[in-house]
Design an enzyme around this catalytic site. Structure first.
Site, short mmCIF file in Angstrom:
data_model
loop_
_atom_site.label_atom_id
_atom_site.label_comp_id
_atom_site.label_asym_id
_atom_site.label_seq_id
_atom_site.Cartn_x
_atom_site.Cartn_y
_atom_site.Cartn_z
N ARG A 146 -14.31 -7.74 0.46
CA ARG A 146 -13.48 -7.37 1.47
C ARG A 146 -12.94 -5.71 1.25
NH1 ARG A 146 -8.04 -5.44 2.42
NH2 ARG A 146 -7.37 -6.24 4.52
N GLY A 188 -10.15 -3.29 3.10
CA GLY A 188 -9.14 -3.04 4.35
C GLY A 188 -9.40 -1.94 4.84
N ASP A 189 -8.14 -1.64 5.62
CA ASP A 189 -8.25 -0.31 6.35
C ASP A 189 -7.90 1.04 5.73
OD1 ASP A 189 -5.70 -1.35 5.98
OD2 ASP A 189 -4.79 0.24 7.38
N GLY A 195 -0.66 -2.27 6.37
CA GLY A 195 -0.23 -3.47 7.03
C GLY A 195 -1.48 -4.44 7.20
N GLY A 204 -4.90 -5.08 7.17
CA GLY A 204 -5.93 -3.97 7.36
C GLY A 204 -7.05 -4.30 8.39
N THR A 254 0.76 -1.22 0.13
CA THR A 254 0.03 -0.09 -0.11
C THR A 254 0.77 1.25 0.14
OG1 THR A 254 -1.90 -1.08 1.05
CG2 THR A 254 -1.54 1.49 1.70
N1 ASP Z 1 -3.59 -2.47 4.64
C1 ASP Z 1 -3.88 -2.85 3.18
C2 ASP Z 1 -5.13 -3.78 3.55
O1 ASP Z 1 -5.36 -4.38 4.41
C3 ASP Z 1 -2.82 -3.76 2.78
C4 ASP Z 1 -1.69 -3.05 2.56
O2 ASP Z 1 -1.14 -2.38 3.44
O3 ASP Z 1 -0.81 -3.27 1.57
O4 ASP Z 1 -6.08 -3.64 2.54
#
Ligand code: ASP
Length: 335
Positions: A229, A231-232, A253, A255, A201
């Site tokens: 889904r 993520g964060d 991270g 998420g 990310t």
């Molecule tokens: N945080 C992102 C997610 O969970 C993944 C990433 O950080 O690459 O979608």
């Protein structure tokens, strides 16, 4: 005379500049700017990355950092700087955002992004977008439109078309290494983390000369994600948050854990109410994430100009630059 008038005008303009500079002497802290960026955290092993790979990542981070720094140095806004850095990483297949995004279980690239402006906490976010070249600019358009904060899927695409956002075909986003990861995940029944060993990310946080902070995050999410889904990254308060009263945060991270810990908002709240310094607040919240079983990292910039990182992974692609002359990119701890 023909030459005298412009010369006089120039002289006058120069005087006005210096007068306004003097008038701002008592708000010197507002002249400072700073920016931090990330391109994901994870298992980055010095021995497992060739010198060439390390150099490529460092160079890519530097290009994005320079783009953001140039905006701030020229008096642009934190929001403009954040986006200038992120659009570059969205186009770079090394990072899991825009081109080079990871694949869903069904074999698509579904993109999430968010921006937040610390001046008034206005925000825009999108999830499940498949055809917009720069999801971060779509998030910005949602914020500027102002009617809603968070748009998803087909509706977000429709909004993008109405606002003239640049589109790209599926082939633009799809890259072979990411496709291989999906195949490996399915064949060996691996988790997203086992197959990728790192999160890719991208995000940026900035403070501009006007004293405002902003944050932005863009991602393809996790390899093999299913069932829509989210993520964060696009969730305001989890992966992205900005508030002039405390700080601007962008996360990367696992998420699910960042959502559960409300990471970005929690860091800002600790700073605002518990008066913790940014490093302490970020470290404590990342420790909470770890306690829950998650890993990853954050970047934080404050209205005072601090630019800090905190990660509980082996490494994080990251960079920071300030008006005080800091200009560095890093991958491993202690870099
Ligand atoms: N945080 C992102 C997610 O969970 C993944 C990433 O950080 O690459 O979608």
């Amino acid at each position: 005379m023909k030459y005298l008038l412009p010369a006089l005008a120039l002289g006058l303009a120069g005087m006005m500049t210096s007068i306004s500079a003097n008038a701002q002497d008592n708000t010197v802290h507002h002249q400072a700017w700073s920016i931090a960026i990330h391109g994901g955290a994870g298992t980055m092993d010095r021995d497992k990355m060739t010198p060439q790979q390390q150099a490529d990542y460092r160079a890519a981070l530097q290009v994005a950092l320079d783009a953001g720094s140039a905006v701030l140095r020229d008096g642009g806004t934190a929001m403009e700087a954040v986006q200038a850095a992120i659009v570059i990483m969205e186009d770079d297949p090394k990072f899991n955002a825009g081109r080079g995004a990871v694949f869903t279980w069904e074999g698509d690239n579904e993109l999430d992004a968010a921006v937040m402006d610390g001046r008034n906490r206005s925000a825009g976010a999108v999830t499940g977008v498949k055809s917009v070249r720069h999801p971060i600019l779509l998030a910005d358009a949602v914020m500027k439109d102002g009617r809603h904060v968070f748009l998803s899927g087909a509706g977000a695409e429709e909004f993008a078309a109405e606002h003239g956002l640049e589109t790209a075909p599926p082939e633009w986003f799809a890259t072979q290494p990411r496709r291989d990861s999906l195949e490996r995940l399915k064949a060996q029944k691996l988790t997203a983390f086992d197959v990728d060993h790192k999160y890719g990310t991208v995000g940026a946080v900035a403070l501009d000369m006007h004293g405002n902070v902003a944050a932005g995050t863009s991602t393809g999410g996790l390899t093999g994600k299913r069932w829509g889904r989210i993520g964060d990254a696009p969730i305001i308060g989890a992966g992205t948050y900005a508030d002039n009263r405390s700080c601007a945060v962008s996360a990367t991270g696992a998420g699910e854990y960042f959502i559960r810990a409300g990471v970005a908002h929690e860091i800002c709240t600790r700073m605002r109410l518990a008066k913790e310094d940014p490093q302490t607040a970020a470290d404590r919240v990342m420790a909470e994430v770890k306690e829950l079983g998650g890993d990853g990292g954050v970047i934080v910039v404050t209205p005072a100009g601090d630019a800090v990182f905190s990660f509980n992974t082996q490494g994080m692609y990251r960079g920071r630059a300030t008006s005080e002359g800091v200009n560095e990119v890093a991958i491993f701890p202690g870099d």
